[in-house]
Design a protein around this motif. Structure first.
Motif, PDB file in Angstrom:
ATOM      1  N   VAL A  17       0.852  -1.185   0.000  1.00  0.00           N
ATOM      2  CA  VAL A  17       0.000   0.000   0.000  1.00  0.00           C
ATOM      3  C   VAL A  17       0.889   1.236   0.000  1.00  0.00           C
ATOM      4  CG1 VAL A  17      -1.875  -1.161   1.229  1.00  0.00           C
ATOM      5  CG2 VAL A  17      -0.146   0.095   2.525  1.00  0.00           C
ATOM      6  N   ASN A  18       0.292   2.363  -0.420  1.00  0.00           N
ATOM      7  CA  ASN A  18       1.057   3.609  -0.410  1.00  0.00           C
ATOM      8  C   ASN A  18       0.861   4.353   0.903  1.00  0.00           C
ATOM      9  OD1 ASN A  18      -1.481   4.757  -0.546  1.00  0.00           O
ATOM     10  ND2 ASN A  18      -1.318   5.323  -2.713  1.00  0.00           N
ATOM     11  N   ALA A  19       1.313   5.596   0.960  1.00  0.00           N
ATOM     12  CA  ALA A  19       1.250   6.377   2.195  1.00  0.00           C
ATOM     13  C   ALA A  19      -0.184   6.694   2.608  1.00  0.00           C
ATOM     14  CB  ALA A  19       2.050   7.667   2.042  1.00  0.00           C
ATOM     15  N   ASP A  20      -1.139   6.513   1.695  1.00  0.00           N
ATOM     16  CA  ASP A  20      -2.551   6.734   2.029  1.00  0.00           C
ATOM     17  C   ASP A  20      -3.267   5.417   2.321  1.00  0.00           C
ATOM     18  OD1 ASP A  20      -2.394   9.508   1.651  1.00  0.00           O
ATOM     19  OD2 ASP A  20      -2.588   9.250  -0.522  1.00  0.00           O
ATOM     20  N   ALA A  21      -2.482   4.334   2.465  1.00  0.00           N
ATOM     21  CA  ALA A  21      -3.023   2.998   2.728  1.00  0.00           C
ATOM     22  C   ALA A  21      -3.945   2.528   1.609  1.00  0.00           C
ATOM     23  CB  ALA A  21      -3.736   2.949   4.079  1.00  0.00           C
ATOM     24  N   ARG A  22      -3.637   2.941   0.364  1.00  0.00           N
ATOM     25  CA  ARG A  22      -4.349   2.434  -0.811  1.00  0.00           C
ATOM     26  C   ARG A  22      -3.485   1.378  -1.494  1.00  0.00           C
ATOM     27  NH1 ARG A  22      -8.821   5.240  -2.605  1.00  0.00           N
ATOM     28  NH2 ARG A  22      -9.319   7.104  -1.378  1.00  0.00           N
ATOM     29  N   ILE A  23      -4.120   0.349  -1.989  1.00  0.00           N
ATOM     30  CA  ILE A  23      -3.393  -0.776  -2.568  1.00  0.00           C
ATOM     31  C   ILE A  23      -2.632  -0.330  -3.814  1.00  0.00           C
ATOM     32  CG2 ILE A  23      -3.632  -3.059  -3.643  1.00  0.00           C
ATOM     33  CD1 ILE A  23      -6.151  -3.458  -1.924  1.00  0.00           C
ATOM     34  N   THR A  24      -1.330  -0.658  -3.867  1.00  0.00           N
ATOM     35  CA  THR A  24      -0.505  -0.373  -5.046  1.00  0.00           C
ATOM     36  C   THR A  24      -0.148  -1.637  -5.816  1.00  0.00           C
ATOM     37  OG1 THR A  24       1.461  -0.455  -3.629  1.00  0.00           O
ATOM     38  CG2 THR A  24       0.491   1.721  -4.046  1.00  0.00           C
ATOM     39  N   TRP A  25      -0.220  -2.782  -5.129  1.00  0.00           N
ATOM     40  CA  TRP A  25       0.114  -4.051  -5.797  1.00  0.00           C
ATOM     41  C   TRP A  25      -0.318  -5.205  -4.903  1.00  0.00           C
ATOM     42  CZ3 TRP A  25       3.576  -7.812  -4.003  1.00  0.00           C
ATOM     43  CH2 TRP A  25       3.820  -8.869  -4.880  1.00  0.00           C
ATOM     44  N   ILE A  26      -0.731  -6.326  -5.526  1.00  0.00           N
ATOM     45  CA  ILE A  26      -1.041  -7.556  -4.810  1.00  0.00           C
ATOM     46  C   ILE A  26      -0.682  -8.726  -5.719  1.00  0.00           C
ATOM     47  CG2 ILE A  26      -3.441  -7.502  -5.582  1.00  0.00           C
ATOM     48  CD1 ILE A  26      -4.215  -8.899  -2.943  1.00  0.00           C
ATOM     49  N   ASP A  27      -0.022  -9.734  -5.187  1.00  0.00           N
ATOM     50  CA  ASP A  27       0.392 -10.832  -6.059  1.00  0.00           C
ATOM     51  C   ASP A  27      -0.762 -11.814  -6.257  1.00  0.00           C
ATOM     52  OD1 ASP A  27       2.384 -13.088  -3.956  1.00  0.00           O
ATOM     53  OD2 ASP A  27       0.307 -12.459  -3.811  1.00  0.00           O
ATOM     54  N   GLU A  28      -0.564 -12.685  -7.269  1.00  0.00           N
ATOM     55  CA  GLU A  28      -1.639 -13.585  -7.674  1.00  0.00           C
ATOM     56  C   GLU A  28      -2.000 -14.576  -6.576  1.00  0.00           C
ATOM     57  OE1 GLU A  28      -3.445 -13.258 -10.262  1.00  0.00           O
ATOM     58  OE2 GLU A  28      -2.281 -11.519 -10.927  1.00  0.00           O
ATOM     59  N   ARG A  29      -0.997 -15.040  -5.818  1.00  0.00           N
ATOM     60  CA  ARG A  29      -1.294 -16.013  -4.764  1.00  0.00           C
ATOM     61  C   ARG A  29      -2.209 -15.405  -3.697  1.00  0.00           C
ATOM     62  NH1 ARG A  29       4.494 -18.007  -2.925  1.00  0.00           N
ATOM     63  NH2 ARG A  29       4.833 -15.764  -3.087  1.00  0.00           N
ATOM     64  N   TYR A  30      -1.964 -14.135  -3.362  1.00  0.00           N
ATOM     65  CA  TYR A  30      -2.796 -13.471  -2.353  1.00  0.00           C
ATOM     66  C   TYR A  30      -4.223 -13.296  -2.890  1.00  0.00           C
ATOM     67  CZ  TYR A  30      -3.192 -10.796   2.002  1.00  0.00           C
ATOM     68  OH  TYR A  30      -3.503 -10.373   3.272  1.00  0.00           O
ATOM     69  N   ARG A  31      -4.335 -12.967  -4.190  1.00  0.00           N
ATOM     70  CA  ARG A  31      -5.663 -12.859  -4.797  1.00  0.00           C
ATOM     71  C   ARG A  31      -6.431 -14.175  -4.655  1.00  0.00           C
ATOM     72  NH1 ARG A  31      -7.237  -9.065  -8.816  1.00  0.00           N
ATOM     73  NH2 ARG A  31      -5.754  -7.351  -9.093  1.00  0.00           N
ATOM     74  N   GLN A  32      -5.734 -15.282  -4.920  1.00  0.00           N
ATOM     75  CA  GLN A  32      -6.383 -16.578  -4.833  1.00  0.00           C
ATOM     76  C   GLN A  32      -6.811 -16.897  -3.404  1.00  0.00           C
ATOM     77  OE1 GLN A  32      -3.686 -19.415  -6.560  1.00  0.00           O
ATOM     78  NE2 GLN A  32      -3.710 -18.432  -8.596  1.00  0.00           N
ATOM     79  N   LEU A  33      -5.941 -16.561  -2.434  1.00  0.00           N
ATOM     80  CA  LEU A  33      -6.295 -16.796  -1.029  1.00  0.00           C
ATOM     81  C   LEU A  33      -7.549 -16.024  -0.644  1.00  0.00           C
ATOM     82  CD1 LEU A  33      -2.858 -16.685   0.835  1.00  0.00           C
ATOM     83  CD2 LEU A  33      -4.293 -18.686   0.432  1.00  0.00           C
ATOM     84  N   LEU A  34      -7.644 -14.802  -1.150  1.00  0.00           N
ATOM     85  CA  LEU A  34      -8.778 -13.951  -0.793  1.00  0.00           C
ATOM     86  C   LEU A  34      -9.991 -14.190  -1.685  1.00  0.00           C
ATOM     87  CD1 LEU A  34      -6.880 -10.573  -0.192  1.00  0.00           C
ATOM     88  CD2 LEU A  34      -7.529 -12.285   1.502  1.00  0.00           C
TER      89      LEU A  34
END
Length: 464
Positions: free
Chosen positions: A31-48
């Motif tokens: 996440v960036n300094a505003d706690a907004r998502i800047t990147w997420i990997d594919e494995r985390y997407r699958q977990l969620l």
């Protein structure tokens, strides 16, 4: 590691370092300094369970992962090295780290999922959940302890002195000034303090009670004002709040304030005047907003003459003064009080409730009651313990009363009101002397009169 576009150099460096751990972590997010998502990997997407085509970059992290603490990491700059995070019906073991640029400025945060199946951690989780439940119960119990236990209806009585007392308490409850409750031991001073708090504008705040006489003098300052970390050898490394701070926004009840040492009186006066205090071992001044209700069974006027109680503190706490009449000044209430007390005294299972006979009540009115309602309860408990049935009659009461009081037959105190009052006062003097092992000064304090008044009464009743 997969290609990550437009990541700051510090983020890429961290992810490169963790990629060497291979399968040790199961997903990552930044996440960036505003706690907004800047990147997420594919494995985390699958977990969620997030579809690959779902556009989540730029979204607040809590909108995607409700229990994420990455925003806290960004705001505080402190890592959360190990934690258990819930997501739907799953639990993940996660790590969260702040991301800084070459100048040490927070650029964002990165989170890793180490394990998504934590069945083997079940014993640890079970212990953690048990500790959480215990903590929750302890906090709830402490919260209940800091709430009032009594209302004005708990003060039993219908006599004129009680009606006047309750009217005064109701008026004073609406004021926010300090109050001083005077009365002998066992008259219900703490009960009235609870009632004042309950009917005041501070009723939603805490009610914190301190018995000054029950705390060793060496610990009083720490008990009142708290302790800074490491203030003395053996002190906790964490700050410990004092009763003043705990009562912030509510009421602090100081029972037996007449026993307060002189050194602490000065510090208490400053806290009352300035609304601030310093914890023991600290140079930091803390503000506090708490109403003070004090109580004492001692004649403070005598303490002022002896210079063992500060006059300036006395006038500070005695803004609103309440006198609680002793039981001997409201004998008409004894029947009602006895019935109320008997409701809380255990009885055999085959009994529906205690019954006190009219002549037993009459016998109770002939005693001086130096211990007031507390002594009355003790007498009733003794009578109930000796009772063969649910009926408490005059003979049981005579056996349960103190020896000198039980010896007084009805014809000994018959006569006009003056004779009855004189007999009652004499019995009170005898009982007080017996309770204090013959000490006249202690007996005078017990009855709430000055020593000169006590000696005069002894002489009048030929008890020198």
């Amino acid at each position: 590691m997969q290609e990550i576009p437009n990541l700051p150099k510090s983020v890429a460096t961290v992810l490169d370092a963790f990629s060497s751990l291979g399968e040790s972590f199961k997903g990552a997010i930044t996440v960036n300094a505003d706690a907004r998502i800047t990147w997420i990997d594919e494995r985390y997407r699958q977990l969620l369970g997030i579809a690959p085509e779902a556009k989540i970059v730029g979204e607040p992290v809590e909108d995607i992962i409700p229990h994420s603490l990455l925003r806290r990491v960004v705001e505080t700059g402190r890592p959360i090295l190990i934690d258990i995070m819930a997501f739907d019906d799953k639990q993940f073991v996660v790590c969260r780290l702040p991301l800084r640029n070459e100048h040490g400025e927070i650029q964002g945060a990165v989170g890793f999922v180490f394990y998504e199946e934590i069945d083997y951690l079940a014993p640890i989780l079970e212990k953690f959940e048990t500790m959480q439940k215990q903590l929750t119960r302890a906090q709830a119990a402490l919260s209940r302890e800091r709430q009032t236990k009594y209302s004005l209806s708990s003060f039993v009585g219908a006599s004129a002195p009680v009606r006047e007392l309750k009217a005064i308490v109701r008026r004073f409850a609406l004021r926010d000034g300090a109050a001083l409750i005077l009365g002998e031991t066992g008259t219900g001073k703490e009960l009235l303090a609870h009632a004042m708090h309950q009917q005041s504008d501070r009723a939603d705040g805490p009610f914190v009670a301190v018995n000054v006489a029950a705390i060793p003098e060496a610990l009083l300052e720490a008990e009142f004002f708290g302790v800074a970390p490491g203030a003395f050898t053996g002190a906790d490394r964490r700050p410990r709040k004092g009763k003043f701070e705990l009562a912030h926004g509510g009421t602090l009840f100081l029972d037996e304030i007449g026993d307060m040492p002189a050194a602490l009186q000065a510090k208490l006066l400053r806290a009352l005047q300035e609304g601030e205090f310093e914890p023991l071992g600290s140079n930091t001044v803390k503000k506090v907003d708490a109403r003070i209700i004090a109580a004492t069974s001692q004649p403070l006027e005598q303490r002022l003459e002896d210079k063992t109680f500060r006059a300036d503190l006395y006038y500070r706490i005695a803004v609103l003064t309440i006198y609680v009449p002793p039981l001997r000044e409201r004998l008409d209430d004894i029947g009602l009080i006895a019935e109320s007390l008997l409701e809380s005294i255990p009885r055999p299972r085959d009994q529906r409730g205690w019954v006190v006979t009219p002549d037993a009540v009459e016998q109770l009115t002939r005693h001086g009651w130096p211990g007031n309602v507390r002594e009355l309860r003790n007498v009733l408990e003794r009578a109930a313990a000796m009772a063969p049935s649910e009926v408490i009659d005059i003979e049981l009461v005579r056996r349960a009363l103190p020896r000198d009081a039980a010896r007084m037959a009805p014809n000994q105190i018959a006569g006009d009101l003056a004779d009855r009052l004189a007999a009652t006062e004499r019995a009170a003097l005898v009982d007080a002397l017996a309770a204090e092992d013959g000490s006249r000064s202690a007996a005078a304090r017990r009855l709430g009169v000055s020593r000169s008044q006590f000696y005069e009464k002894l002489k009048r009743h030929q008890l020198e």
